[in-house]
Design a protein around this motif. Structure first.
Motif, mmCIF file in Angstrom:
data_model
loop_
_atom_site.group_PDB
_atom_site.id
_atom_site.type_symbol
_atom_site.label_atom_id
_atom_site.label_comp_id
_atom_site.label_asym_id
_atom_site.label_seq_id
_atom_site.Cartn_x
_atom_site.Cartn_y
_atom_site.Cartn_z
ATOM 1 N N ASP A 111 0.846 -1.193 0.000
ATOM 2 C CA ASP A 111 0.000 0.000 0.000
ATOM 3 C C ASP A 111 0.884 1.248 0.000
ATOM 4 O OD1 ASP A 111 0.645 0.771 2.675
ATOM 5 O OD2 ASP A 111 -1.241 0.024 3.492
ATOM 6 N N PRO A 112 0.319 2.447 -0.182
ATOM 7 C CA PRO A 112 1.127 3.665 -0.268
ATOM 8 C C PRO A 112 1.928 3.981 1.000
ATOM 9 C CG PRO A 112 -1.050 4.071 -1.166
ATOM 10 C CD PRO A 112 -1.092 2.717 -0.520
ATOM 11 N N GLU A 113 1.585 3.380 2.145
ATOM 12 C CA GLU A 113 2.309 3.617 3.396
ATOM 13 C C GLU A 113 3.399 2.570 3.644
ATOM 14 O OE1 GLU A 113 1.334 5.796 6.306
ATOM 15 O OE2 GLU A 113 0.145 7.004 4.917
ATOM 16 N N GLY A 114 3.599 1.651 2.685
ATOM 17 C CA GLY A 114 4.638 0.638 2.817
ATOM 18 C C GLY A 114 4.206 -0.619 3.540
ATOM 19 N N ASN A 115 2.897 -0.817 3.742
ATOM 20 C CA ASN A 115 2.388 -2.032 4.368
ATOM 21 C C ASN A 115 2.186 -3.105 3.301
ATOM 22 O OD1 ASN A 115 1.936 -0.896 7.075
ATOM 23 N ND2 ASN A 115 0.399 0.332 6.025
ATOM 24 N N LYS A 116 2.689 -4.302 3.571
ATOM 25 C CA LYS A 116 2.471 -5.423 2.667
ATOM 26 C C LYS A 116 1.062 -5.959 2.909
ATOM 27 C CE LYS A 116 4.527 -9.882 1.402
ATOM 28 N NZ LYS A 116 5.590 -10.850 1.792
ATOM 29 N N VAL A 117 0.296 -6.096 1.847
ATOM 30 C CA VAL A 117 -1.080 -6.590 1.906
ATOM 31 C C VAL A 117 -1.110 -7.940 1.195
ATOM 32 C CG1 VAL A 117 -3.453 -6.147 1.172
ATOM 33 C CG2 VAL A 117 -1.992 -4.233 1.903
ATOM 34 N N GLU A 118 -1.626 -8.950 1.886
ATOM 35 C CA GLU A 118 -1.729 -10.269 1.282
ATOM 36 C C GLU A 118 -3.125 -10.450 0.698
ATOM 37 O OE1 GLU A 118 0.241 -14.252 2.519
ATOM 38 O OE2 GLU A 118 -1.566 -14.024 3.758
ATOM 39 N N LEU A 119 -3.182 -10.939 -0.533
ATOM 40 C CA LEU A 119 -4.442 -11.218 -1.210
ATOM 41 C C LEU A 119 -4.554 -12.730 -1.371
ATOM 42 C CD1 LEU A 119 -4.128 -8.415 -3.892
ATOM 43 C CD2 LEU A 119 -5.407 -8.334 -1.741
ATOM 44 N N TRP A 120 -5.710 -13.277 -1.029
ATOM 45 C CA TRP A 120 -5.890 -14.732 -0.994
ATOM 46 C C TRP A 120 -7.175 -15.139 -1.678
ATOM 47 C CZ3 TRP A 120 -9.037 -17.149 3.280
ATOM 48 C CH2 TRP A 120 -9.038 -18.543 3.201
#
Length: 126
Positions: A111-120
């Motif tokens: 995301d724009p704040e540098g958080n890794k988002v997992e999609l499942w």
């Protein structure tokens, strides 16, 4: 196109995963297993089990890399590969790696704040 359909998991980074897992187990009653987490089974408004789960876990957070965040959210999606393609077209920072196993299909975006988002994308029927 359908994008996120629910939350598949919540993952916390901990300095001492065992101690933090023990705290959640003792004080909040979460049945933390030896792998560091638990799986909450879904139920309808009457308490009848339904197909679906949400995973919760505490770890050292190495899995979150390259994010430095203390957490990672796993979102359920309807069609992982179509969504990753769409996110790339929209200019999002989609990670190259994807995984497929008996647990489903996984992909990641920052995301724009540098958080890794997992999609499942869960396996059929879940």
């Amino acid at each position: 196109m359908k994008r996120v359909t629910g939350i598949g998991g919540v993952f916390f980074r901990a300095n001492d995963p065992q101690a933090l897992g023990d705290w959640y187990k003792t004080h909040l009653g979460i049945d933390v297993q030896s792998w560091g987490g638990t799986v909450f089974r879904w139920a309808d408004e009457n308490g009848t089990p339904s197909a679906g789960t949400t995973t919760w876990s505490v770890s050292d957070g190495r899995y979150f890399a390259p994010s430095q965040s203390g957490f990672m959210i796993n979102y359920r999606v309807a069609d992982l590969h179509a969504l990753l393609q769409q996110l790339r077209a929209e200019g999002c920072q989609v990670m190259d790696q994807t995984e497929e196993s008996e647990y489903g299909k996984f992909g990641w975006v920052m995301d724009p704040e540098g958080n890794k988002v997992e999609l499942w994308e869960p396996p059929e029927g879940q």
